[in-house]
Scaffold this motif. Structure first.
Motif, PDB file in Angstrom:
ATOM      1  N   GLY A   2       0.816  -1.210   0.000  1.00 40.44           N
ATOM      2  CA  GLY A   2       0.000   0.000   0.000  1.00 40.44           C
ATOM      3  C   GLY A   2       0.847   1.256   0.000  1.00 40.44           C
ATOM      4  N   TYR A   3       1.884   1.270   0.801  1.00 41.75           N
ATOM      5  CA  TYR A   3       2.770   2.432   0.877  1.00 41.75           C
ATOM      6  C   TYR A   3       3.497   2.638  -0.451  1.00 41.75           C
ATOM      7  CZ  TYR A   3       6.113   5.706   2.918  1.00 41.75           C
ATOM      8  OH  TYR A   3       6.869   6.817   3.193  1.00 41.75           O
ATOM      9  N   THR A   4       3.909   1.539  -1.073  1.00 38.78           N
ATOM     10  CA  THR A   4       4.556   1.616  -2.381  1.00 38.78           C
ATOM     11  C   THR A   4       3.596   2.209  -3.405  1.00 38.78           C
ATOM     12  OG1 THR A   4       5.898  -0.307  -1.838  1.00 38.78           O
ATOM     13  CG2 THR A   4       5.719   0.256  -4.157  1.00 38.78           C
ATOM     14  N   TRP A   5       2.332   1.808  -3.356  1.00 40.21           N
ATOM     15  CA  TRP A   5       1.314   2.323  -4.280  1.00 40.21           C
ATOM     16  C   TRP A   5       1.148   3.829  -4.108  1.00 40.21           C
ATOM     17  CZ3 TRP A   5      -4.524   0.711  -3.753  1.00 40.21           C
ATOM     18  CH2 TRP A   5      -5.252   1.175  -4.837  1.00 40.21           C
ATOM     19  N   VAL A   6       1.097   4.286  -2.881  1.00 35.12           N
ATOM     20  CA  VAL A   6       0.942   5.718  -2.613  1.00 35.12           C
ATOM     21  C   VAL A   6       2.145   6.489  -3.149  1.00 35.12           C
ATOM     22  CG1 VAL A   6       0.794   7.452  -0.786  1.00 35.12           C
ATOM     23  CG2 VAL A   6      -0.584   5.377  -0.634  1.00 35.12           C
ATOM     24  N   LEU A  53      -5.672   8.503  -2.095  1.00 41.20           N
ATOM     25  CA  LEU A  53      -4.353   8.005  -1.683  1.00 41.20           C
ATOM     26  C   LEU A  53      -3.563   9.054  -0.905  1.00 41.20           C
ATOM     27  CD1 LEU A  53      -3.284   6.060  -4.888  1.00 41.20           C
ATOM     28  CD2 LEU A  53      -3.844   5.074  -2.655  1.00 41.20           C
ATOM     29  N   PHE A  54      -3.791  10.343  -1.213  1.00 42.02           N
ATOM     30  CA  PHE A  54      -3.040  11.396  -0.545  1.00 42.02           C
ATOM     31  C   PHE A  54      -3.799  12.037   0.600  1.00 42.02           C
ATOM     32  CE2 PHE A  54      -0.969  11.885  -4.868  1.00 42.02           C
ATOM     33  CZ  PHE A  54       0.004  10.969  -4.542  1.00 42.02           C
ATOM     34  N   GLY A  55      -4.940  11.475   0.927  1.00 42.47           N
ATOM     35  CA  GLY A  55      -5.705  11.997   2.050  1.00 42.47           C
ATOM     36  C   GLY A  55      -5.005  11.691   3.365  1.00 42.47           C
ATOM     37  N   GLU A  56      -5.639  12.087   4.440  1.00 37.08           N
ATOM     38  CA  GLU A  56      -5.051  11.912   5.767  1.00 37.08           C
ATOM     39  C   GLU A  56      -4.700  10.454   6.060  1.00 37.08           C
ATOM     40  OE1 GLU A  56      -6.254  12.656  10.401  1.00 37.08           O
ATOM     41  OE2 GLU A  56      -7.118  13.961   8.873  1.00 37.08           O
ATOM     42  N   ASN A  57      -5.498   9.533   5.575  1.00 36.53           N
ATOM     43  CA  ASN A  57      -5.259   8.114   5.801  1.00 36.53           C
ATOM     44  C   ASN A  57      -5.040   7.382   4.483  1.00 36.53           C
ATOM     45  OD1 ASN A  57      -5.613   8.165   8.699  1.00 36.53           O
ATOM     46  ND2 ASN A  57      -7.775   8.528   8.271  1.00 36.53           N
ATOM     47  N   GLY A  58      -4.230   7.959   3.595  1.00 33.10           N
ATOM     48  CA  GLY A  58      -4.010   7.401   2.267  1.00 33.10           C
ATOM     49  C   GLY A  58      -3.446   6.001   2.263  1.00 33.10           C
ATOM     50  N   SER A 168       5.860  10.013   6.310  1.00 33.92           N
ATOM     51  CA  SER A 168       5.125   9.224   7.287  1.00 33.92           C
ATOM     52  C   SER A 168       4.484   8.034   6.612  1.00 33.92           C
ATOM     53  CB  SER A 168       4.041  10.096   7.930  1.00 33.92           C
ATOM     54  OG  SER A 168       3.077   9.317   8.555  1.00 33.92           O
ATOM     55  N   SER A 169       4.347   6.940   7.326  1.00 38.32           N
ATOM     56  CA  SER A 169       3.720   5.766   6.749  1.00 38.32           C
ATOM     57  C   SER A 169       2.187   5.858   6.767  1.00 38.32           C
ATOM     58  CB  SER A 169       4.171   4.506   7.490  1.00 38.32           C
ATOM     59  OG  SER A 169       3.774   4.580   8.833  1.00 38.32           O
ATOM     60  N   THR A 170       1.624   6.931   7.290  1.00 36.81           N
ATOM     61  CA  THR A 170       0.167   7.051   7.289  1.00 36.81           C
ATOM     62  C   THR A 170      -0.338   8.112   6.318  1.00 36.81           C
ATOM     63  OG1 THR A 170       0.241   8.592   9.151  1.00 36.81           O
ATOM     64  CG2 THR A 170      -0.092   6.251   9.666  1.00 36.81           C
TER      65      THR A 170
END
Length: 173
Positions: A2-6, A53-58, A168-170
């Protein structure tokens, strides 16, 4: 993943569909025997708009979306829709407003445990990702996590590395 996708979405400056390959050997009914020599990989894809994806909880949204996609394998079975896979992939790549990022491999393949008589490998690389742009996922050499492999043009890779290591990871806002 998920982090890679963001991070990949941030570098691409466009919406990205993520296609994930999943080890389906144990998901068949009946499952393949433990002595089966080979792999059985199926693909699933999903998409989110960059704004999500770039929202607060992307990253959380990305992980939840990927998780739901993988859970569908259990609910629907790994072969659901197989007769349309080629058509779906063609339409996704050709007729979509989304760019595609895909994965190859699986930590379950245990590539660092393979020994054909020469000893276990020191490093495993999937060279086809240079052509396809896929992200290769495997277990790590030391068994303590996963390895991700990806190729891109130098400027894209440098921007991706900065985002991946420095945010950040979140959230990536």
């Amino acid at each position: 993943m998920g982090y890679t996708w963001v991070c990949a979405s941030a570098v691409a400056d466009e919406d990205i569909t993520i296609a994930v390959t999943v080890d389906a050997r144990g998901r068949l009914d009946p499952p393949l025997p433990a002595t089966y020599f080979g792999n059985y990989v199926v693909g699933r894809s999903t998409a989110l708009k960059r704004g999500k994806l770039f929202g607060e909880n992307g990253v959380i949204a990305a992980v939840e979306t990927i998780s739901e996609m993988i859970k569908s394998l259990k609910e629907e079975g790994p072969l659901k829709g197989a007769e349309n896979w080629v058509l779906l992939m063609t339409q996704t790549v050709v007729n979509s407003d989304y760019k595609l990022i895909s994965t190859t491999g699986s930590p379950r393949f245990e590539v660092y445990s393979v020994d054909f008589g020469w000893g276990k490998p020191e490093k495993v690389e999937v060279v086809s990702i240079n052509r396809t742009g896929a992200v290769c996922i495997s277990e790590s050499r030391d068994g303590g996590g996963v390895e991700l492999g990806w190729t891109a043009k130098r400027d894209v890779m440098e921007n991706f590395a900065k985002l991946f290591a420095g945010r950040s990871s979140t959230t990536l806002s």
